[in-house]
Design a protein around this motif. Structure first.
Motif, PDB file in Angstrom:
ATOM      1  N   UNK A 108     -13.231 -10.612 -11.618  1.00  0.00           N
ATOM      2  CA  UNK A 108     -12.764 -10.645 -13.012  1.00  0.00           C
ATOM      3  C   UNK A 108     -12.933  -9.285 -13.688  1.00  0.00           C
ATOM      4  N   UNK A 109     -14.038  -8.599 -13.376  1.00  0.00           N
ATOM      5  CA  UNK A 109     -14.263  -7.285 -13.981  1.00  0.00           C
ATOM      6  C   UNK A 109     -13.330  -6.229 -13.388  1.00  0.00           C
ATOM      7  N   UNK A 110     -12.973  -6.398 -12.129  1.00  0.00           N
ATOM      8  CA  UNK A 110     -12.010  -5.480 -11.511  1.00  0.00           C
ATOM      9  C   UNK A 110     -10.638  -5.643 -12.167  1.00  0.00           C
ATOM     10  N   UNK A 111     -10.269  -6.888 -12.432  1.00  0.00           N
ATOM     11  CA  UNK A 111      -9.002  -7.157 -13.120  1.00  0.00           C
ATOM     12  C   UNK A 111      -9.030  -6.570 -14.529  1.00  0.00           C
TER      13      UNK A 111
ATOM     14  N   UNK B  86      -6.851   7.792  -6.926  1.00  0.00           N
ATOM     15  CA  UNK B  86      -6.960   6.922  -5.749  1.00  0.00           C
ATOM     16  C   UNK B  86      -7.660   5.614  -6.115  1.00  0.00           C
ATOM     17  N   UNK B  87      -8.761   5.709  -6.858  1.00  0.00           N
ATOM     18  CA  UNK B  87      -9.496   4.504  -7.261  1.00  0.00           C
ATOM     19  C   UNK B  87      -8.633   3.622  -8.152  1.00  0.00           C
ATOM     20  N   UNK B  88      -7.925   4.235  -9.059  1.00  0.00           N
ATOM     21  CA  UNK B  88      -7.040   3.499  -9.969  1.00  0.00           C
ATOM     22  C   UNK B  88      -5.986   2.723  -9.181  1.00  0.00           C
ATOM     23  N   UNK B  89      -5.362   3.393  -8.231  1.00  0.00           N
ATOM     24  CA  UNK B  89      -4.337   2.730  -7.416  1.00  0.00           C
ATOM     25  C   UNK B  89      -4.952   1.681  -6.498  1.00  0.00           C
ATOM     26  N   UNK B  90      -6.142   1.986  -5.966  1.00  0.00           N
ATOM     27  CA  UNK B  90      -6.793   1.029  -5.065  1.00  0.00           C
ATOM     28  C   UNK B  90      -7.168  -0.250  -5.805  1.00  0.00           C
ATOM     29  N   UNK B  91      -7.588  -0.134  -7.050  1.00  0.00           N
ATOM     30  CA  UNK B  91      -7.912  -1.321  -7.848  1.00  0.00           C
ATOM     31  C   UNK B  91      -6.720  -2.270  -7.919  1.00  0.00           C
ATOM     32  N   UNK B  92      -5.558  -1.705  -8.250  1.00  0.00           N
ATOM     33  CA  UNK B  92      -4.352  -2.530  -8.344  1.00  0.00           C
ATOM     34  C   UNK B  92      -3.978  -3.108  -6.980  1.00  0.00           C
ATOM     35  N   UNK B  93      -4.092  -2.283  -5.950  1.00  0.00           N
ATOM     36  CA  UNK B  93      -3.771  -2.743  -4.595  1.00  0.00           C
ATOM     37  C   UNK B  93      -4.714  -3.859  -4.158  1.00  0.00           C
ATOM     38  N   UNK B  94      -5.971  -3.737  -4.493  1.00  0.00           N
ATOM     39  CA  UNK B  94      -6.970  -4.751  -4.135  1.00  0.00           C
ATOM     40  C   UNK B  94      -6.629  -6.096  -4.773  1.00  0.00           C
ATOM     41  N   UNK B  95      -6.286  -6.072  -6.048  1.00  0.00           N
ATOM     42  CA  UNK B  95      -5.934  -7.311  -6.755  1.00  0.00           C
ATOM     43  C   UNK B  95      -4.689  -7.944  -6.147  1.00  0.00           C
ATOM     44  N   UNK B  96      -3.691  -7.124  -5.878  1.00  0.00           N
ATOM     45  CA  UNK B  96      -2.444  -7.622  -5.286  1.00  0.00           C
ATOM     46  C   UNK B  96      -2.700  -8.217  -3.901  1.00  0.00           C
ATOM     47  N   UNK B  97      -3.534  -7.568  -3.110  1.00  0.00           N
ATOM     48  CA  UNK B  97      -3.770  -8.005  -1.728  1.00  0.00           C
ATOM     49  C   UNK B  97      -4.515  -9.332  -1.666  1.00  0.00           C
TER      50      UNK B  97
ATOM     51  N   UNK C 130       0.832  -1.210   0.000  1.00  0.00           N
ATOM     52  CA  UNK C 130       0.000   0.000   0.000  1.00  0.00           C
ATOM     53  C   UNK C 130       0.861   1.253   0.000  1.00  0.00           C
ATOM     54  N   UNK C 131       1.866   1.255   0.852  1.00  0.00           N
ATOM     55  CA  UNK C 131       2.762   2.412   0.940  1.00  0.00           C
ATOM     56  C   UNK C 131       3.474   2.659  -0.389  1.00  0.00           C
ATOM     57  N   UNK C 132       4.002   1.605  -0.977  1.00  0.00           N
ATOM     58  CA  UNK C 132       4.759   1.742  -2.229  1.00  0.00           C
ATOM     59  C   UNK C 132       3.866   2.242  -3.358  1.00  0.00           C
ATOM     60  N   UNK C 133       2.684   1.640  -3.502  1.00  0.00           N
ATOM     61  CA  UNK C 133       1.795   2.013  -4.609  1.00  0.00           C
ATOM     62  C   UNK C 133       1.326   3.456  -4.483  1.00  0.00           C
ATOM     63  N   UNK C 134       0.883   3.843  -3.285  1.00  0.00           N
ATOM     64  CA  UNK C 134       0.322   5.184  -3.138  1.00  0.00           C
ATOM     65  C   UNK C 134       1.400   6.268  -3.130  1.00  0.00           C
ATOM     66  N   UNK C 135       2.565   5.973  -2.580  1.00  0.00           N
ATOM     67  CA  UNK C 135       3.655   6.954  -2.631  1.00  0.00           C
ATOM     68  C   UNK C 135       4.132   7.134  -4.071  1.00  0.00           C
TER      69      UNK C 135
END
Length: 249
Positions: A169-172, A107-118, A41-46
């Motif tokens: 799948x749609x989030x991905x 924020x939403x764009x980054x959160x999408x990627x973070x959500x998939x990774x998590x 989370x820190x890396x993606x958002x920073x």
């Protein structure tokens, strides 16, 4: 799409929590998962914040240079949001609206990627626990009850991964679409337009960051599949004396 996922997610979350409780009793909790998610989370958002700041600096310097050393805020917004201000008049309300909308979009764009990774990390690490337990006991003469339990645990995770794939799948797809779209857009902007150091700095950083997040989403998404295949390697080393129908399945 997001609304449909939000409606289905509580039921899926309960299913996942139930699987976690069962896995925790046999394998223990995922101790490093929390730190892994915090660091990610820190890396993606920073990194995303750094890209946004570089973009703003680049646009401000470009406008200032174009206006002979004078920064005109109206020109900045016309440069940053040309499609919007082609239809709407410029004022402080529309300026604030576009800025807030852009920040929320980032924020939403980054959160999408973070959500998939998590979620990918959480499920992949559960498969890894099964593989680790199998590797510790692969040479031992285990009972049928042991293999029944292992198969039940593995089937539970497979069922969970299929549900997860169905729900996100749609989030991905959205994540890939956004990353590839902006990657191509930045690539088109780069060609023949790198005239200043700030342009080189911004586009180099942005292009690298886009590739990195696209690769990260791909690798973490594939991690579940990779880890789910690892138990088969351990099962191939099971002694013939303990080989049974449960192992074969």
């Amino acid at each position: 799409m997001v609304d449909a996922l939000a409606q289905k997610w509580p039921k899926f979350a309960r299913l996942w929590c139930n699987a976690d409780r069962i896995m925790n009793s046999s394998y223990g909790s995922l101790k490093n998962l929390s730190n892994r998610i915090k660091i990610t989370t820190f890396v993606i958002f920073v990194a995303a914040l750094g890209e946004y700041i570089l973009l703003v600096i680049y646009q401000i310097l470009w406008i200032t240079e174009k206006n002979h050393g004078v920064f005109v805020i109206k020109s900045y917004f016309f440069l940053a949001f040309p499609e919007f201000f082609a239809m709407m008049p410029f004022n402080w309300f529309t300026a604030a609206l576009t800025t807030i909308t852009m920040l929320i979009g980032h924020i939403i764009w980054s959160f999408n990627d973070l959500f998939i990774v998590s979620v990918s990390s959480a499920l992949a690490l559960r498969f890894k626990q099964i593989t680790h337990r199998l590797s510790l006991n692969e040479k031992k003469a285990n009972s049928n009850e042991y293999w029944i339990e292992m198969r039940a645990d593995y089937d539970r995770l497979v069922h969970l991964s299929k549900k997860l794939d169905k729900y996100i799948s749609y989030v991905v797809l959205l994540s890939y679409s956004a990353n590839i779209f902006f990657l191509l857009m930045q690539l088109s902007n780069v060609i023949g337009h790198l005239n200043t150091n700030i342009q080189v700095s911004y586009y180099t950083y942005s292009f690298t960051f886009l590739i990195a997040r696209l690769v990260a989403v791909t690798l973490y998404g594939a991690w579940i599949s990779d880890e789910s295949k690892e138990p088969a390697i351990c099962l191939n080393s099971v002694p013939s004396a303990t080989y049974n129908l449960e192992v074969n399945i």
